[in-house]
Design a protein around this motif. Structure first.
Motif, mmCIF file in Angstrom:
data_model
loop_
_atom_site.group_PDB
_atom_site.id
_atom_site.type_symbol
_atom_site.label_atom_id
_atom_site.label_comp_id
_atom_site.label_asym_id
_atom_site.label_seq_id
_atom_site.Cartn_x
_atom_site.Cartn_y
_atom_site.Cartn_z
ATOM 1 N N ARG A 189 0.840 -1.196 0.000
ATOM 2 C CA ARG A 189 0.000 0.000 0.000
ATOM 3 C C ARG A 189 0.875 1.246 0.000
ATOM 4 N N LYS A 190 0.231 2.404 -0.221
ATOM 5 C CA LYS A 190 0.960 3.673 -0.278
ATOM 6 C C LYS A 190 0.773 4.528 0.972
ATOM 7 N N GLY A 191 -0.276 4.287 1.741
ATOM 8 C CA GLY A 191 -0.560 5.102 2.915
ATOM 9 C C GLY A 191 -0.104 4.440 4.200
ATOM 10 N N PHE A 192 0.637 5.194 5.012
ATOM 11 C CA PHE A 192 1.150 4.675 6.283
ATOM 12 C C PHE A 192 1.057 5.765 7.343
ATOM 13 N N CYS A 193 1.165 5.329 8.597
ATOM 14 C CA CYS A 193 1.227 6.250 9.731
ATOM 15 C C CYS A 193 2.551 6.075 10.453
ATOM 16 N N GLU A 194 2.842 7.023 11.305
ATOM 17 C CA GLU A 194 4.079 6.985 12.080
ATOM 18 C C GLU A 194 4.163 5.711 12.917
ATOM 19 N N GLY A 195 5.316 5.026 12.851
ATOM 20 C CA GLY A 195 5.534 3.822 13.625
ATOM 21 C C GLY A 195 5.168 2.531 12.919
ATOM 22 N N GLU A 196 4.528 2.606 11.767
ATOM 23 C CA GLU A 196 4.163 1.392 11.033
ATOM 24 C C GLU A 196 5.349 0.873 10.227
ATOM 25 N N ASP A 197 5.335 -0.417 9.938
ATOM 26 C CA ASP A 197 6.388 -1.056 9.143
ATOM 27 C C ASP A 197 5.948 -1.168 7.693
ATOM 28 N N ILE A 198 6.851 -0.816 6.790
ATOM 29 C CA ILE A 198 6.629 -0.978 5.354
ATOM 30 C C ILE A 198 7.292 -2.279 4.931
ATOM 31 N N CYS A 199 6.506 -3.207 4.400
ATOM 32 C CA CYS A 199 7.018 -4.499 3.944
ATOM 33 C C CYS A 199 7.387 -4.389 2.465
ATOM 34 N N ILE A 200 8.637 -4.706 2.153
ATOM 35 C CA ILE A 200 9.160 -4.579 0.788
ATOM 36 C C ILE A 200 9.382 -5.964 0.209
ATOM 37 N N CYS A 201 8.821 -6.190 -0.957
ATOM 38 C CA CYS A 201 9.107 -7.398 -1.738
ATOM 39 C C CYS A 201 9.858 -6.957 -2.990
ATOM 40 N N ALA A 202 11.076 -7.442 -3.150
ATOM 41 C CA ALA A 202 11.922 -6.968 -4.244
ATOM 42 C C ALA A 202 12.827 -8.085 -4.742
ATOM 43 N N LYS A 203 13.235 -7.955 -5.999
ATOM 44 C CA LYS A 203 14.192 -8.881 -6.605
ATOM 45 C C LYS A 203 15.290 -8.067 -7.264
ATOM 46 N N PHE A 204 16.540 -8.443 -6.994
ATOM 47 C CA PHE A 204 17.702 -7.727 -7.522
ATOM 48 C C PHE A 204 18.549 -8.704 -8.343
ATOM 49 N N GLU A 205 18.993 -8.270 -9.508
ATOM 50 C CA GLU A 205 19.838 -9.085 -10.377
ATOM 51 C C GLU A 205 21.090 -8.297 -10.733
ATOM 52 N N ASN A 206 22.219 -9.002 -10.773
ATOM 53 C CA ASN A 206 23.508 -8.381 -11.074
ATOM 54 C C ASN A 206 24.249 -9.240 -12.090
ATOM 55 N N THR A 207 24.395 -8.719 -13.299
ATOM 56 C CA THR A 207 25.164 -9.416 -14.323
ATOM 57 C C THR A 207 26.425 -8.651 -14.714
ATOM 58 N N CYS A 208 26.758 -7.599 -13.955
ATOM 59 C CA CYS A 208 28.001 -6.889 -14.220
ATOM 60 C C CYS A 208 29.122 -7.516 -13.385
ATOM 61 N N SER A 209 30.333 -7.039 -13.580
ATOM 62 C CA SER A 209 31.487 -7.646 -12.914
ATOM 63 C C SER A 209 31.720 -7.101 -11.509
ATOM 64 N N ARG A 210 30.894 -6.172 -11.058
ATOM 65 C CA ARG A 210 31.114 -5.544 -9.754
ATOM 66 C C ARG A 210 30.182 -6.132 -8.701
ATOM 67 N N ILE A 211 30.529 -5.895 -7.463
ATOM 68 C CA ILE A 211 29.695 -6.325 -6.345
ATOM 69 C C ILE A 211 28.770 -5.163 -5.976
ATOM 70 N N VAL A 212 27.475 -5.415 -6.014
ATOM 71 C CA VAL A 212 26.500 -4.373 -5.727
ATOM 72 C C VAL A 212 25.804 -4.679 -4.404
ATOM 73 N N VAL A 213 25.210 -3.628 -3.809
ATOM 74 C CA VAL A 213 24.533 -3.755 -2.513
ATOM 75 C C VAL A 213 23.139 -3.146 -2.634
ATOM 76 N N PRO A 214 22.079 -3.919 -2.391
ATOM 77 C CA PRO A 214 20.720 -3.357 -2.414
ATOM 78 C C PRO A 214 20.405 -2.629 -1.110
ATOM 79 N N LYS A 215 19.706 -1.509 -1.231
ATOM 80 C CA LYS A 215 19.360 -0.694 -0.061
ATOM 81 C C LYS A 215 17.974 -0.116 -0.248
ATOM 82 N N ALA A 216 17.400 0.366 0.835
ATOM 83 C CA ALA A 216 16.111 1.057 0.801
ATOM 84 C C ALA A 216 16.128 2.163 1.844
#
Length: 396
Positions: A189-216
């Motif tokens: 959802r898009k609406g939240f209040c102070e103190g609530e947890d936002i649950c993130i579902c995500a997929k990250f793919e890396n096909t380059c030669s470097r080491i990447v770090v996912p963040k939010a």
């Protein structure tokens, strides 16, 4: 603010409910003007002014940008109820007495007023100002601010609907193609209040030669408009990170959470000041610009919807259920050392991580952080007899 003279001992604005922290649209703002004098003073008129305004002011080079919007304007000449007035409307105040001028007015209805705000380049403020006019003397004035908070309900169908997106980027090294990185993320959802947890579902793919770090991260965006110009101030409020992803690998977040910190609700109804929030999901790529996906958020006022109440009731039912299980005095299994170490590995991976740089020109090098396994968890077992006497057995 109070401007005093030798003749006037006390001159201040007092609200009827000093414990009230804020007002909403349609509420009545009431109070009194308290006056005490040190010598006989003639007051020709006592005026009360209620003001609510938004103001933006900043410098753009040599040009001064300034803009104002007014949301409240109330004026009234108040009188003393039990004090006789002369033919010209003036009254005489004498020492040793306290004089109270009563006032009251209603705030505009919803949609015609905005919440109080104080930012880097502008503010929205509300106040009551009193003017004491005296013959052949300058007028005295006193002022007192009050807060306004407009309710923002996040339980609407639009804000309860999920949102997401996908981004990908081709990486190069010295103009030579070096694969690509991609991310696909969504929230429920898009609406939240102070103190609530936002649950993130995500997929990250890396096909380059470097080491990447996912963040939010949760970011705020304050937009100020004045003289046809726009100034934007962005700020990171809270953040989380995942494990590094080496070349040719991918990673997934299944319900990774980030908590909404203590922040002001979104302000979307002001023409010159706008406060918006977003969830920024991104991949840190050493030696290259970050791959960023921003999902809009609306932060509402707490306690409006049934979601907060249902969450608290759910927590209460869980705690009651836990208490009922405890009352049975059933022996529980000892904690697993494997579970303890697994949780620690999730919080701090054993493998080296890239230094946590968010700059565009971050160096490419590894940093191995120290890690220590925790001690074995201490526990005890309870051997209960039929008679109800409990004996503690130490487990070595």
């Amino acid at each position: 603010m109070v401007v005093m003279s030798k003749r006037v001992k006390t001159f201040e604005v007092i609200f009827s409910d000093p414990s009230k922290t804020f007002y909403c649209s349609g509420d009545k703002v009431a109070g009194k003007i308290l006056v005490e004098v040190a010598e006989v003073t003639r007051v020709s008129a006592m005026k009360v002014l209620g003001v609510g305004c938004a103001k933006v002011e900043y410098a753009k080079g040599k040009q001064k940008c300034r803009e104002e919007n007014e949301y409240l304007r109330y004026e009234e000449v108040v009188q003393l109820d039990d004090q006789p007035a002369d033919h010209d409307g003036s009254v005489i105040l004498r020492p040793g007495n306290k004089y109270e001028y009563m006032f009251g007015f209603e705030l505009p209805q919803q949609g015609q007023i905005v919440s109080s705000y104080k930012g880097k380049f502008g503010y929205v403020q509300y106040y009551v100002k009193a003017f004491m006019e005296r013959p052949a003397q300058p007028a005295l004035e006193c002022m007192k601010h009050f807060e306004v908070e407009e309710p923002l309900d996040v339980n609407t169908p639009d804000l309860l609907s999920p949102t997401g997106g996908m981004k990908e980027k081709k990486v190069t090294c010295m103009f030579i193609p070096d694969g690509q990185v991609s991310l696909n993320a969504k929230i429920d959802r898009k609406g939240f209040c102070e103190g609530e947890d936002i649950c993130i579902c995500a997929k990250f793919e890396n096909t380059c030669s470097r080491i990447v770090v996912p963040k939010a991260a949760i970011i705020s965006k304050h937009t100020y408009q004045a003289n046809g110009r726009t100034k934007v101030f962005r700020q990171k409020l809270s953040s989380v990170r995942g494990n590094h992803i080496i070349s040719g690998m991918c990673d997934a977040w299944q319900g990774k959470t980030i908590r909404v910190p203590k922040i002001k609700p979104s302000m979307l109804g002001c023409n010159i000041i706008r406060v918006e929030y977003a969830l920024m999901i991104y991949m840190h790529i050493p030696g290259s610009e970050k791959l960023i996906l921003e999902l809009p958020l609306v932060i509402g006022t707490a306690g409006l919807g049934s979601r907060t109440n249902s969450m608290s009731s759910t927590d209460g039912s869980v705690s009651n259920a836990s208490a009922s299980w405890v009352s049975l005095r059933m022996p529980s299994a000892p904690p697993s050392y494997c579970d303890v170490t697994r949780d620690c590995r999730l919080d701090q991976p054993l493998t080296p991580l890239l230094n946590d740089y968010d700059g565009d020109d971050s160096p490419i090098f590894m940093h191995a952080s120290a890690f220590q396994f925790p001690n074995l968890p201490a526990y005890s077992e309870v051997d209960e007899e039929f008679s109800g006497n409990a004996h503690m057995l130490q487990v070595c």
